[in-house]
Design an enzyme around this catalytic site. Structure first.
Site, PDB file in Angstrom:
ATOM      1  N   GLN A  98       0.843  -1.202   0.000  1.00  0.00           N
ATOM      2  CA  GLN A  98       0.000   0.000   0.000  1.00  0.00           C
ATOM      3  C   GLN A  98       0.877   1.250   0.000  1.00  0.00           C
ATOM      4  OE1 GLN A  98      -3.568  -0.743   2.947  1.00  0.00           O
ATOM      5  NE2 GLN A  98      -1.807  -1.916   3.620  1.00  0.00           N
ATOM      6  N   ASN A  99       2.189   1.029   0.118  1.00  0.00           N
ATOM      7  CA  ASN A  99       3.100   2.174   0.252  1.00  0.00           C
ATOM      8  C   ASN A  99       3.395   2.802  -1.101  1.00  0.00           C
ATOM      9  OD1 ASN A  99       3.073   1.391   2.874  1.00  0.00           O
ATOM     10  ND2 ASN A  99       5.122   0.517   2.894  1.00  0.00           N
ATOM     11  N   VAL A 100       3.575   4.116  -1.062  1.00  0.00           N
ATOM     12  CA  VAL A 100       3.848   4.854  -2.306  1.00  0.00           C
ATOM     13  C   VAL A 100       5.305   5.321  -2.340  1.00  0.00           C
ATOM     14  CG1 VAL A 100       1.440   5.604  -2.568  1.00  0.00           C
ATOM     15  CG2 VAL A 100       3.033   7.045  -1.259  1.00  0.00           C
ATOM     16  N   ASP A 101       6.128   4.803  -1.391  1.00  0.00           N
ATOM     17  CA  ASP A 101       7.490   5.333  -1.244  1.00  0.00           C
ATOM     18  C   ASP A 101       8.520   4.699  -2.181  1.00  0.00           C
ATOM     19  OD1 ASP A 101       8.117   2.834   0.012  1.00  0.00           O
ATOM     20  OD2 ASP A 101       7.652   3.638   1.994  1.00  0.00           O
ATOM     21  N   HIS A 116      -1.532   1.417  -4.216  1.00  0.00           N
ATOM     22  CA  HIS A 116      -1.915   2.823  -4.039  1.00  0.00           C
ATOM     23  C   HIS A 116      -1.050   3.767  -4.875  1.00  0.00           C
ATOM     24  CE1 HIS A 116      -4.005   2.001   0.115  1.00  0.00           C
ATOM     25  NE2 HIS A 116      -4.717   1.608  -0.924  1.00  0.00           N
ATOM     26  N   CYS A 124      -0.466  13.646 -15.907  1.00  0.00           N
ATOM     27  CA  CYS A 124      -1.004  14.902 -16.438  1.00  0.00           C
ATOM     28  C   CYS A 124      -2.516  14.914 -16.248  1.00  0.00           C
ATOM     29  CB  CYS A 124      -0.645  15.021 -17.921  1.00  0.00           C
ATOM     30  SG  CYS A 124      -1.409  16.463 -18.682  1.00  0.00           S
ATOM     31  N   CYS A 145       2.835  19.917 -16.555  1.00  0.00           N
ATOM     32  CA  CYS A 145       3.200  19.078 -17.702  1.00  0.00           C
ATOM     33  C   CYS A 145       3.697  19.990 -18.834  1.00  0.00           C
ATOM     34  CB  CYS A 145       1.941  18.323 -18.137  1.00  0.00           C
ATOM     35  SG  CYS A 145       2.163  17.235 -19.540  1.00  0.00           S
ATOM     36  N   THR A 185       0.542  -3.118   8.633  1.00  0.00           N
ATOM     37  CA  THR A 185      -0.617  -2.336   8.196  1.00  0.00           C
ATOM     38  C   THR A 185      -1.676  -2.381   9.282  1.00  0.00           C
ATOM     39  OG1 THR A 185      -2.357  -2.049   6.526  1.00  0.00           O
ATOM     40  CG2 THR A 185      -1.563  -4.292   6.871  1.00  0.00           C
ATOM     41  N   ASN A 210       3.517  -7.267  13.100  1.00  0.00           N
ATOM     42  CA  ASN A 210       3.166  -5.889  13.472  1.00  0.00           C
ATOM     43  C   ASN A 210       3.709  -5.628  14.877  1.00  0.00           C
ATOM     44  OD1 ASN A 210       1.609  -3.378  14.069  1.00  0.00           O
ATOM     45  ND2 ASN A 210       0.458  -3.959  12.238  1.00  0.00           N
TER      46      ASN A 210
END
Ligand code: OAD
Length: 247
Positions: A98-101, A116, A124, A145, A185, A210
């Site tokens: 789920q990480n966008v890093d 994600h 754009c 853009c 998570t 966790n």
């Protein structure tokens, strides 16, 4: 480490790993929820929705520029590296993050779905063209853009749909995997929050990693509590020993 867990993991034919913000916590990237979570100080609906972006792209981009500056300095930690080793150990492997890093890709993992999106990619708002934008800090906010339209981060905001290729790949593996390790998570954001139950419904085995119990703990076959940067390398070490694989 629980020997039963290792024995069961060693028998896995098709391994799915799911990660959330907790896997990157030891790389110095704040999680979303919890005591120091990002959503304590920011309102999700002001920063992570299409409405918020259309109303005020500068503020959304300033927040993302700040997150990009933290992520840009971060390195994959032992938890990320252990997941890469798991990929090398199993013939059938998929990581859904789920990480966008982008830290999983930097650790070398190949079979990955960034469900994600990715904070280093931009889209754009006029043409939909996707490209990479690596500047830290951004040269202009909001970035534009070549066609003159505003760029948006290529991430999934609250209320937006997950791209169909990412969902298709995820559902495909959910149907066939026999083992799931779910790491770091809080298990409250859908669709990923429902994936452990799907694996259980299909007769699979679920291990949670966790620092504290989550809603997933109630359905997991085993919960390994501790920092993922400690627990996952231990899982890899035990699996190596069990499978007779040299480091
Ligand atoms: P959360 O911040 O909700 O949860 C982070 C989880 O990591 C918590 O359960 C912590 O207990 C756990 N944790 C913290 N440090 C850890 C460590 N060192 N080792 C292991 N576990 C640790 O983050 P997510 O569940 O990833 O979505 O959040 C899901 C989604 O909500 C995010 O992808 C983001 C957010 O809003 C979007 O932006 C669309």
């Amino acid at each position: 480490m629980n020997e039963k867990v290792v024995e069961r993991l060693a028998q896995a034919k098709s391994l799915l790993v799911i990660t959330g913000a907790g896997i990157s916590a030891e790389s110095g990237i704040p999680t979303f929820r919890g005591a120091d979570g990002l959503w304590k100080n920011y309102r999700a609906e002001e920063l992570a929705t299409l409405d918020a972006f259309e109303r005020d792209p500068e503020t959304v981009w300033q927040w993302d520029d700040w997150r990009r500056s933290i992520i840009g300095k971060a390195e994959p930690n032992p938890g990320h590296l252990a997941i890469k080793e798991l990929e090398d150990m199993f013939e059938s492997f998929l990581l859904i993050t789920q990480n966008v890093d982008g830290l999983h890709s930097r650790s070398g993992v190949k079979n990955i779905v960034e469900i994600h999106g990715n904070l280093w990619r931009v889209r754009c708002t006029r043409e939909g063209k996707v490209s990479m934008l690596m500047d830290i800090p951004l040269k202009s906010i909001p970035p534009k853009c070549d066609c003159g339209a505003v760029l948006r981060p290529d991430v999934v905001w609250f209320g937006e749909s997950i791209p169909s290729y990412a969902l298709d790949l995820s559902f495909n593996i959910l149907e066939q995997c026999d083992t799931l390790i779910v790491v770091g998570t809080s298990g409250v954001v859908y669709p990923v929050a429902s994936f452990p139950q799907t694996v259980k419904d299909n007769g699979g085995y679920v291990v949670e990693v966790n620092v504290e119990p989550t809603p997933i703990s109630a359905i997991a076959d085993a919960s390994l509590y501790g920092n993922s940067g400690d627990v996952l390398p231990m899982v890899v070490k035990w699996l190596r020993e069990r499978k007779g694989i040299k480091a």
